[in-house]
Design a protein around this motif. Structure first.
Motif, mmCIF file in Angstrom:
data_model
loop_
_atom_site.group_PDB
_atom_site.id
_atom_site.type_symbol
_atom_site.label_atom_id
_atom_site.label_comp_id
_atom_site.label_asym_id
_atom_site.label_seq_id
_atom_site.Cartn_x
_atom_site.Cartn_y
_atom_site.Cartn_z
ATOM 1 N N GLU A 145 -16.643 44.664 -35.482
ATOM 2 C CA GLU A 145 -16.145 44.846 -34.668
ATOM 3 C C GLU A 145 -14.954 43.843 -34.405
ATOM 4 O O GLU A 145 -13.772 43.766 -33.649
ATOM 5 C CB GLU A 145 -16.854 44.360 -32.852
ATOM 6 C CG GLU A 145 -17.647 45.119 -32.789
ATOM 7 C CD GLU A 145 -19.175 45.790 -33.398
ATOM 8 O OE1 GLU A 145 -19.739 45.679 -33.193
ATOM 9 O OE2 GLU A 145 -19.235 44.488 -33.853
ATOM 10 N N THR A 146 -15.381 42.042 -34.672
ATOM 11 C CA THR A 146 -14.369 40.982 -34.548
ATOM 12 C C THR A 146 -14.897 40.183 -36.350
ATOM 13 O O THR A 146 -15.371 38.839 -35.923
ATOM 14 C CB THR A 146 -14.955 39.463 -33.773
ATOM 15 O OG1 THR A 146 -14.908 41.074 -32.687
ATOM 16 C CG2 THR A 146 -13.678 39.165 -33.499
ATOM 17 N N TYR B 199 -22.694 35.443 -31.624
ATOM 18 C CA TYR B 199 -24.797 35.248 -32.387
ATOM 19 C C TYR B 199 -24.021 34.136 -33.075
ATOM 20 O O TYR B 199 -23.649 34.465 -33.683
ATOM 21 C CB TYR B 199 -25.034 36.308 -32.794
ATOM 22 C CG TYR B 199 -26.355 36.722 -33.319
ATOM 23 C CD1 TYR B 199 -27.475 35.918 -32.429
ATOM 24 C CD2 TYR B 199 -26.727 36.606 -34.287
ATOM 25 C CE1 TYR B 199 -29.018 36.304 -32.458
ATOM 26 C CE2 TYR B 199 -27.945 35.751 -35.023
ATOM 27 C CZ TYR B 199 -28.963 36.054 -34.226
ATOM 28 O OH TYR B 199 -30.880 35.767 -34.366
ATOM 29 N N GLN C 143 -19.212 39.410 -37.718
ATOM 30 C CA GLN C 143 -19.398 41.099 -37.424
ATOM 31 C C GLN C 143 -18.637 41.548 -37.388
ATOM 32 O O GLN C 143 -17.068 41.256 -37.348
ATOM 33 C CB GLN C 143 -19.526 40.726 -35.527
ATOM 34 C CG GLN C 143 -20.552 39.534 -35.168
ATOM 35 C CD GLN C 143 -22.049 40.271 -34.867
ATOM 36 O OE1 GLN C 143 -22.120 41.986 -35.193
ATOM 37 N NE2 GLN C 143 -23.183 39.558 -33.925
ATOM 38 N N ARG D 222 -19.057 39.626 -31.235
ATOM 39 C CA ARG D 222 -18.250 40.685 -30.782
ATOM 40 C C ARG D 222 -18.432 40.340 -29.359
ATOM 41 O O ARG D 222 -18.879 39.533 -28.675
ATOM 42 C CB ARG D 222 -18.980 41.469 -31.156
ATOM 43 C CG ARG D 222 -20.941 41.910 -30.898
ATOM 44 C CD ARG D 222 -22.173 41.553 -31.753
ATOM 45 N NE ARG D 222 -21.837 43.007 -32.020
ATOM 46 C CZ ARG D 222 -22.257 43.968 -31.330
ATOM 47 N NH1 ARG D 222 -23.619 43.799 -30.533
ATOM 48 N NH2 ARG D 222 -21.964 45.213 -31.758
ATOM 49 N N LYS D 223 -17.656 41.659 -29.183
ATOM 50 C CA LYS D 223 -17.632 42.099 -27.470
ATOM 51 C C LYS D 223 -19.240 41.669 -27.466
ATOM 52 O O LYS D 223 -20.156 42.565 -26.706
ATOM 53 C CB LYS D 223 -17.227 42.869 -27.397
ATOM 54 C CG LYS D 223 -16.553 43.591 -25.847
ATOM 55 C CD LYS D 223 -15.806 44.669 -25.689
ATOM 56 C CE LYS D 223 -14.865 44.864 -24.745
ATOM 57 N NZ LYS D 223 -14.864 46.428 -23.912
ATOM 58 N N GLY D 224 -19.368 40.868 -25.265
ATOM 59 C CA GLY D 224 -19.752 40.518 -25.214
ATOM 60 C C GLY D 224 -20.789 39.142 -25.442
ATOM 61 O O GLY D 224 -21.854 38.903 -25.033
ATOM 62 N N GLU D 225 -20.889 39.073 -26.486
ATOM 63 C CA GLU D 225 -21.925 38.156 -27.098
ATOM 64 C C GLU D 225 -21.402 37.285 -28.282
ATOM 65 O O GLU D 225 -20.539 37.438 -28.609
ATOM 66 C CB GLU D 225 -22.429 38.762 -27.350
ATOM 67 C CG GLU D 225 -23.476 39.073 -28.821
ATOM 68 C CD GLU D 225 -24.558 40.049 -28.882
ATOM 69 O OE1 GLU D 225 -25.138 39.061 -29.009
ATOM 70 O OE2 GLU D 225 -24.317 40.490 -30.190
#
Length: 236
Positions: A41-42, A17, A39, A12-15
């Motif tokens: 978001e993606t 996991y 996630q 996801r944006k910024g990471e």
């Protein structure tokens, strides 16, 4: 055995996991198996499938679908037919639709019915995702288990309990719920309609388990909530 029926992994944006980080968190909580999904978001259902292949004894794969995608139905069928996922995660808030929009969601419920899978859904008190909207879909597709995360917090806990009492295929799951909401559900519907989930990594599995243990003292009931109900729904 403990089954955690909700976690997000992947990019996801910024990471990013990774599944290994999730399993470390679940190990600390004594969780044996964990539902994994992408996630929101993606969406990357392929990564989820890869994780289920690498950790088949620990992970339970679920698809994530944006129902507005032109190939959404094809993607979900791939998740069930080729990836052998156990169900699909839906979230109207992230993708901008009403949970009772049958013309949009009907084909995905039909695929769940065709393959004997379950639908796990975001169910707080948000306008597009209020419990009654999911209740309407559960009525329309009585052979598809609908697992409502979050027990309608903060404003619709009582209505969630009424729906779970009324609809045989409507279940409540504990992730992100307050202790009073979990207690209200347990008092209203008993242990057979409640399923443990953590929403890791946003929720801590160990802490979420303690919420359930704080409310439920009967060991047989705990076993149903922490394990057996999920096993029954997923045909494990």
């Amino acid at each position: 055995m403990i089954i955690d029926l909700f976690s997000h992994i992947g990019p996801r944006k910024g990471e990013f996991y990774k599944v290994e980080s999730l399993l470390e968190l679940e190990d600390q909580a004594g969780v044996d198996k964990v539902m994994i999904c992408s996630q929101l978001e993606t969406i990357d259902n392929g990564y989820i499938f890869d994780c289920t292949q690498r950790y088949p004894d620990r992970t339970l794969g679920f698809g994530v679908i944006n129902p507005w995608d032109m190939d959404g139905e094809e993607e979900l069928e791939r998740c069930f037919r080729d990836y052998n996922f156990y169900g699909v995660k839906m979230n109207p808030i992230r993708f901008g639709y009403s949970a009772d929009r049958k013309s949009l969601l009907g084909p995905f419920f039909e695929l769940c019915s065709k393959y004997g899978k379950c639908m796990v859904v975001h169910g707080m008190s948000d306008m597009f995702s209020v419990p009654d909207k999911w209740g309407e879909m559960a009525r329309a597709y009585p052979d598809v288990p609908v697992v409502l995360y979050h027990i309608g917090v903060p404003l619709m806990v009582e209505r969630c309990c009424e729906l779970a009492k009324t609809l045989p295929n409507f279940y409540l799951s504990t992730s992100g719920s307050y202790v009073p909401a979990i207690k209200a559900a347990y008092d209203a519907v008993g242990p057979d309609k409640i399923i443990f989930s953590s929403d890791a990594p946003f929720g801590n599995p160990a802490q979420e388990i303690e919420k359930v243990r704080f409310v439920v003292k009967n060991e047989a009931h705990l076993d149903k909530i922490l394990c057996q109900n999920a096993k029954d729904i997923l045909h494990l």
